[in-house]
Design a protein around this motif. Sequence first.
Motif, PDB file in Angstrom:
ATOM      1  N   ARG A 150      46.846 -20.502  77.219  1.00 34.62           N
ATOM      2  CA  ARG A 150      47.876 -20.411  78.245  1.00 34.62           C
ATOM      3  C   ARG A 150      47.372 -19.640  79.468  1.00 34.62           C
ATOM      4  N   ARG A 151      46.679 -18.512  79.114  1.00 36.67           N
ATOM      5  CA  ARG A 151      46.163 -17.696  80.223  1.00 36.67           C
ATOM      6  C   ARG A 151      45.130 -18.447  81.033  1.00 36.67           C
ATOM      7  N   VAL A 152      44.315 -19.173  80.232  1.00 31.27           N
ATOM      8  CA  VAL A 152      43.270 -19.933  80.934  1.00 31.27           C
ATOM      9  C   VAL A 152      43.929 -20.966  81.850  1.00 31.27           C
ATOM     10  N   GLU A 153      44.984 -21.638  81.247  1.00 30.81           N
ATOM     11  CA  GLU A 153      45.656 -22.666  82.051  1.00 30.81           C
ATOM     12  C   GLU A 153      46.304 -22.047  83.284  1.00 30.81           C
ATOM     13  N   LYS A 154      46.959 -20.872  83.034  1.00 34.16           N
ATOM     14  CA  LYS A 154      47.641 -20.198  84.142  1.00 34.16           C
ATOM     15  C   LYS A 154      46.641 -19.838  85.245  1.00 34.16           C
ATOM     16  N   ARG A 155      45.558 -19.276  84.753  1.00 32.79           N
ATOM     17  CA  ARG A 155      44.526 -18.850  85.703  1.00 32.79           C
ATOM     18  C   ARG A 155      43.970 -20.059  86.458  1.00 32.79           C
ATOM     19  N   THR A 156      43.785 -21.137  85.624  1.00 29.93           N
ATOM     20  CA  THR A 156      43.246 -22.356  86.245  1.00 29.93           C
ATOM     21  C   THR A 156      44.220 -22.858  87.314  1.00 29.93           C
ATOM     22  N   ALA A 157      45.533 -22.842  86.907  1.00 32.33           N
ATOM     23  CA  ALA A 157      46.546 -23.307  87.878  1.00 32.33           C
ATOM     24  C   ALA A 157      46.523 -22.433  89.125  1.00 32.33           C
TER      25      ALA A 157
END
Length: 674
Positions: A150-157
């Motif tokens: 999730r964090r990775v996705e959030k960061r990616t977003a």
Amino acid sequence: MPVLKAFFSSGPFMPHGYCYMWDPGLVWLHVISDSLIALSYLSIPFTLGYFVRKRRDLPFHWMFVCFGIFILACGATHAMEVWTLWHADYWVSASIKAITAMASVPTAILLLKLVPHAVALPSPAALRLEIAKRSRAEKELSLAKAELQRRVEKRTAELRKVNEDLLLEIDQRRRIEQTLRNSEGQLRLAQEASGLGVWDWNPRMDIAVWSDQHFQIFGLKPSGQTFDEISFISLIYPEDRAAVKLAIREALRPGGEFDVEYRIQRQDGQLRWVLSQGLTHCDSAGEPFRMIGVTLDVTERRQAAEELRRSEERFRLLVEGTADYAIFMLDPAGFVTSWNSGAERIKGYQAQEIIGQHFSCFYCDEDLRKGRPAKALREAATAGRFEEDGCWLRKDGSRFQANAILTALHDQNEELIGFAKITRDLTESRRADQAVQEAQAELAWVIRMSTMSELTASIAHEINQPLTAIVNNANASRRILANAAPDLGEVQQAVTDIAEAGTRAAEIISRIRELLKKSVPEKTPLDMNQLIHEVVAFIPGILEKQHISMEMELWAALPPVMGDRVQMQQVLLNLIMNGIEAMTTILDRPRVLVIRSDARESGLEVAVQDSGTGLDPRHIDQLFHTFFTTKINGMGMGLSISRSIIEAHSGRLWASNDPTTHGATFRFSLPAMA
Ligand code: ADP
């Protein structure tokens, strides 16, 4: 070979059954037991083999293989026990036992060594605990993984967003740069199109730079030349220099604005008016360090404004000086805002006493009750213009007749800003009209008099007839009455004839009196045929004298018309007398006068036709002009008066030549009574 043969032969040995003395019970107990053991032992290795193949993950699975071999060997040993009951192959049996022993010993040893390891293996409960622990750990791990994901996705977003924003910003900057370039270009174009010249002056260093346009305004070639205050002032028309210097001094302060219109003396000799405007920039200590602004050539604008001012002045003088018309302005609500000398003269108010008053004070009470002032404003505002004839009040309360035109005034946005009112005093012109009418009536009377004088002989003859009849009848009556036995019936007849003749004579006289009377015109319903008969009654004598035959073709059901009896008789008499006069010189053809009346769609038409000289085509257009005559003693008034009478009755009078009679025909039409 002999060894092998000895190995597989029974040799000297006896089958084992002999040991059991071939006791069938014992033998078969052995056979069945050994067979079952052998079969069980032989089946176990296959089961173990299958198990090991399926559970390759199990620890120590080689142990199962050892056990399999060992059990297989045990099975073979028991099978040999059954065989040796009847066959004494003890070498073979012993060998199989030896093999079994060889398999069992290592298996036993290996098992011994294995036991501690097997003991060390976790119990099912421990395993379950372990599994639970692990699955918990796994769960936590997967949760941690999901969180990480999730964090990775959030960061990616976030990164993607930052990236997009960055791209957007780059694009925006590119566009802003482009817009800036465009607006710079547009500004340049606008400056050129509007003729604005830009200047930028550093008062500390006394250096001013100008745009190309600024150079052009001053009639100079664009260059990199800079100006100081003195060189700039030297370009200004001497009379305006002091004012510009003063404006500069006053603008040199925080928030100071430079705004001055002045003339410049260009090198080409032209004197131009320019407008300069600028703003002063000061540092934190309030010291001016920059003044920047624009200059515009306003020569044409000033000339136009001057021209406008002059034309407005001329217009104002014209309006002010117009004494024959009251010209004044009203605001949208009807309050007086301006007043000219004509208004002063006609209405009697001075400008200072009427400006600010409502224009309804010019209306009479009855008009105020009918709401005429409001109606006039409303109509003018809607239609743009309202005209009315009526009666207005002067300051002293006296009334006057006037024609007034109210015009709505609008600004550029079509908003109503007020009204202009022009009032023309009609008192004088009404008086003049009245005088003209009176003069015309007088003239008509004179013409009637002169016509009647022409008819005197004819009228005398006409009156003579009844008078002669009266005299004759009176004489006859006297004679009859002188008889001894008078015929009273005859006397009665004679007296009746006398009375009729007297009435006829009295009628003729009264008609003549009527015609000669100065009476005010009065319109009554008229029977045109009867009028024709009455007029014709004046002329039998003249017809007879002139050898004119008279024909009347009168339409029986003629519609009545509204008119003045005397005036209509005058028209008929004029036309008949003109026809008679036109025939006096005719000798080669019969003199015939025809009077015709006809009903028409809108009323009636009367024609007076003669067989006289006819109309000279050169004169046809002038026949009805006042004073036009071709006769030596003519007045040239008959036809002009006749036409104005007919037109005053809303009719028409015209003339034409008649080829059949060679004479002229005069016709008039009148509308039927409404
Ligand atoms: P006046 O009879 O005094 O001349 P009028 O106005 O009655 O004035 O006539 C103007 C002129 O029109 C006459 O002089 C004459 O030339 C011409 N006119 C009028 N009636 C006739 C007619 N019936 N035939 C020919 N000419 C006529």
